[in-house]
Design a protein around this motif. Structure first.
Motif, PDB file in Angstrom:
ATOM      1  N   TYR A   7      30.402 -21.162 -55.780  1.00  0.00           N
ATOM      2  CA  TYR A   7      31.148 -21.914 -56.719  1.00  0.00           C
ATOM      3  C   TYR A   7      30.157 -23.945 -56.015  1.00  0.00           C
ATOM      4  O   TYR A   7      29.594 -23.658 -54.715  1.00  0.00           O
ATOM      5  CB  TYR A   7      32.235 -23.245 -56.723  1.00  0.00           C
ATOM      6  CG  TYR A   7      33.382 -22.304 -57.314  1.00  0.00           C
ATOM      7  CD1 TYR A   7      33.122 -21.243 -58.452  1.00  0.00           C
ATOM      8  CD2 TYR A   7      34.918 -22.284 -56.802  1.00  0.00           C
ATOM      9  CE1 TYR A   7      34.204 -21.260 -59.528  1.00  0.00           C
ATOM     10  CE2 TYR A   7      36.154 -21.920 -58.026  1.00  0.00           C
ATOM     11  CZ  TYR A   7      35.218 -20.863 -59.145  1.00  0.00           C
ATOM     12  OH  TYR A   7      36.014 -19.814 -59.442  1.00  0.00           O
ATOM     13  N   LEU A  11      36.355 -12.290 -51.198  1.00  0.00           N
ATOM     14  CA  LEU A  11      36.089 -13.451 -51.341  1.00  0.00           C
ATOM     15  C   LEU A  11      37.924 -13.814 -50.770  1.00  0.00           C
ATOM     16  O   LEU A  11      38.437 -14.104 -50.662  1.00  0.00           O
ATOM     17  CB  LEU A  11      37.197 -12.904 -53.137  1.00  0.00           C
ATOM     18  CG  LEU A  11      37.636 -13.950 -54.332  1.00  0.00           C
ATOM     19  CD1 LEU A  11      36.254 -14.755 -54.530  1.00  0.00           C
ATOM     20  CD2 LEU A  11      37.830 -13.558 -55.267  1.00  0.00           C
ATOM     21  N   ILE A  65      31.920 -15.848 -52.531  1.00  0.00           N
ATOM     22  CA  ILE A  65      32.065 -14.248 -52.457  1.00  0.00           C
ATOM     23  C   ILE A  65      30.747 -14.078 -51.638  1.00  0.00           C
ATOM     24  O   ILE A  65      29.649 -14.209 -50.776  1.00  0.00           O
ATOM     25  CB  ILE A  65      31.590 -13.497 -53.612  1.00  0.00           C
ATOM     26  CG1 ILE A  65      31.858 -13.586 -54.927  1.00  0.00           C
ATOM     27  CG2 ILE A  65      30.587 -11.771 -52.960  1.00  0.00           C
ATOM     28  CD1 ILE A  65      31.810 -13.562 -55.929  1.00  0.00           C
ATOM     29  N   LEU A 106      30.497  -6.057 -56.539  1.00  0.00           N
ATOM     30  CA  LEU A 106      30.274  -7.309 -57.456  1.00  0.00           C
ATOM     31  C   LEU A 106      31.291  -7.837 -58.650  1.00  0.00           C
ATOM     32  O   LEU A 106      31.442  -8.741 -58.093  1.00  0.00           O
ATOM     33  CB  LEU A 106      28.763  -8.122 -57.915  1.00  0.00           C
ATOM     34  CG  LEU A 106      28.853  -8.932 -58.052  1.00  0.00           C
ATOM     35  CD1 LEU A 106      28.865 -10.006 -56.885  1.00  0.00           C
ATOM     36  CD2 LEU A 106      27.497  -9.708 -58.110  1.00  0.00           C
ATOM     37  N   GLU A 161      33.788  -9.981 -58.861  1.00  0.00           N
ATOM     38  CA  GLU A 161      34.345 -11.269 -59.843  1.00  0.00           C
ATOM     39  C   GLU A 161      35.408 -10.452 -60.643  1.00  0.00           C
ATOM     40  O   GLU A 161      36.102 -12.083 -61.355  1.00  0.00           O
ATOM     41  CB  GLU A 161      33.392 -11.188 -60.366  1.00  0.00           C
ATOM     42  CG  GLU A 161      31.810 -11.594 -59.852  1.00  0.00           C
ATOM     43  CD  GLU A 161      30.641 -11.746 -60.554  1.00  0.00           C
ATOM     44  OE1 GLU A 161      30.458 -11.422 -61.505  1.00  0.00           O
ATOM     45  OE2 GLU A 161      29.848 -12.422 -60.610  1.00  0.00           O
ATOM     46  N   THR A 162      36.110  -9.615 -61.256  1.00  0.00           N
ATOM     47  CA  THR A 162      37.050  -9.592 -61.957  1.00  0.00           C
ATOM     48  C   THR A 162      38.341  -9.916 -61.226  1.00  0.00           C
ATOM     49  O   THR A 162      39.735 -10.195 -61.666  1.00  0.00           O
ATOM     50  CB  THR A 162      36.693  -8.165 -62.315  1.00  0.00           C
ATOM     51  OG1 THR A 162      36.242  -8.077 -63.097  1.00  0.00           O
ATOM     52  CG2 THR A 162      38.227  -7.516 -62.665  1.00  0.00           C
ATOM     53  N   ALA A 220      38.818 -11.963 -59.153  1.00  0.00           N
ATOM     54  CA  ALA A 220      37.760 -13.347 -59.106  1.00  0.00           C
ATOM     55  C   ALA A 220      39.397 -13.902 -60.379  1.00  0.00           C
ATOM     56  O   ALA A 220      39.993 -14.368 -60.836  1.00  0.00           O
ATOM     57  CB  ALA A 220      37.454 -13.859 -59.137  1.00  0.00           C
ATOM     58  N   GLU A 221      38.603 -13.406 -61.890  1.00  0.00           N
ATOM     59  CA  GLU A 221      39.161 -13.497 -62.747  1.00  0.00           C
ATOM     60  C   GLU A 221      40.763 -13.227 -63.074  1.00  0.00           C
ATOM     61  O   GLU A 221      41.629 -14.176 -63.135  1.00  0.00           O
ATOM     62  CB  GLU A 221      38.444 -12.992 -63.749  1.00  0.00           C
ATOM     63  CG  GLU A 221      36.804 -13.419 -64.168  1.00  0.00           C
ATOM     64  CD  GLU A 221      36.604 -12.852 -64.904  1.00  0.00           C
ATOM     65  OE1 GLU A 221      36.488 -11.542 -65.079  1.00  0.00           O
ATOM     66  OE2 GLU A 221      34.970 -12.699 -64.975  1.00  0.00           O
ATOM     67  N   THR A 265      35.006 -17.446 -63.344  1.00  0.00           N
ATOM     68  CA  THR A 265      33.567 -16.870 -62.789  1.00  0.00           C
ATOM     69  C   THR A 265      32.223 -16.975 -63.242  1.00  0.00           C
ATOM     70  O   THR A 265      30.747 -16.763 -62.420  1.00  0.00           O
ATOM     71  CB  THR A 265      33.624 -15.007 -62.553  1.00  0.00           C
ATOM     72  OG1 THR A 265      33.529 -15.267 -64.241  1.00  0.00           O
ATOM     73  CG2 THR A 265      35.155 -14.521 -61.749  1.00  0.00           C
ATOM     74  N   LEU A 312      29.813 -19.618 -60.935  1.00  0.00           N
ATOM     75  CA  LEU A 312      29.048 -19.123 -59.575  1.00  0.00           C
ATOM     76  C   LEU A 312      27.793 -18.955 -59.415  1.00  0.00           C
ATOM     77  O   LEU A 312      26.961 -18.737 -60.733  1.00  0.00           O
ATOM     78  CB  LEU A 312      30.077 -17.288 -59.192  1.00  0.00           C
ATOM     79  CG  LEU A 312      31.436 -17.645 -58.592  1.00  0.00           C
ATOM     80  CD1 LEU A 312      31.608 -15.768 -59.166  1.00  0.00           C
ATOM     81  CD2 LEU A 312      31.510 -17.845 -57.564  1.00  0.00           C
TER      82      LEU A 312
END
Length: 183
Positions: free
Chosen positions: A52, A137, A148, A160, A164-165, A167-168, A174, A177
């Motif tokens: 972020y 993560l 990440i 990756l 990201e999935t 994280a969501e 995302t 990022l």
């Protein structure tokens, strides 16, 4: 030449609670972390793949984080940033982490400020960890910070996407990022 200038100072206070960093997580409950982290396997060098946006990493490339276990149970944290490009001047921020009780080593508090600064501990939660410890993560529960990291300078697209999935699923956006240039 290693400089401990503004990067170290801003990192020292960057994770503190009194920051104006935007929140990229709307959920009201804290996200779950991984159940257990083997700190011996977690120790070592990690390359930042994405993050972020934050003030203490402005214009940073070739970012790494190194974790070294200490005899007292704490962890030394050495963050390295190359200003402007992967060949740019190096700035290093040295800090310390401590494991929060009953967290399976997945919730840590990190501090980059001098020991006499009492309120500079920030949350460092391990939210997803690949089984082989090749990628992770990490974030704070508020959604102000998310990273990440990987053991290599690049991460395959499938891993990756999986991170990201995750994280969501945990409520983190995302879209904000930023991919880190590792050269």
């Amino acid at each position: 030449m290693i400089r401990h200038s503004l990067f170290a100072l801003t990192a020292a206070f960057g994770l503190s609670a009194c920051t104006s960093q935007p929140d990229y997580r709307a959920a009201e409950t804290a996200p779950p972390t991984v159940l257990q982290v083997d700190l011996t396997r977690y120790a070592g060098l990690w390359y930042e793949i994405a993050r972020y946006p934050n003030s203490f990493e402005n214009n940073c490339a070739g970012v790494t984080a190194e974790y070294v276990q200490r005899a007292d149970g704490r962890i030394d944290v050495i963050n390295t940033c190359h200003k402007g490009s992967v060949d740019g001047p190096v700035e290093v921020a040295k800090g310390m982490a401590r494991v929060m009780e009953q967290s399976g080593n997945a919730r840590l508090k990190v501090k980059f400020a001098p020991s006499w600064v009492p309120f500079a501990w920030g949350d460092y939660w391990i939210l997803h960890l690949e089984p082989d410890y090749s990628a992770v993560l990490v974030g704070d529960p508020s959604g102000k910070y998310l990273w990440i990291l990987a053991r290599e300078k690049s991460l395959d697209a499938g891993t990756l996407a999986r991170i990201e999935t995750r994280a969501e699923e945990l409520g983190y956006e995302t879209g904000p990022l930023e991919m880190t240039d590792q050269g």
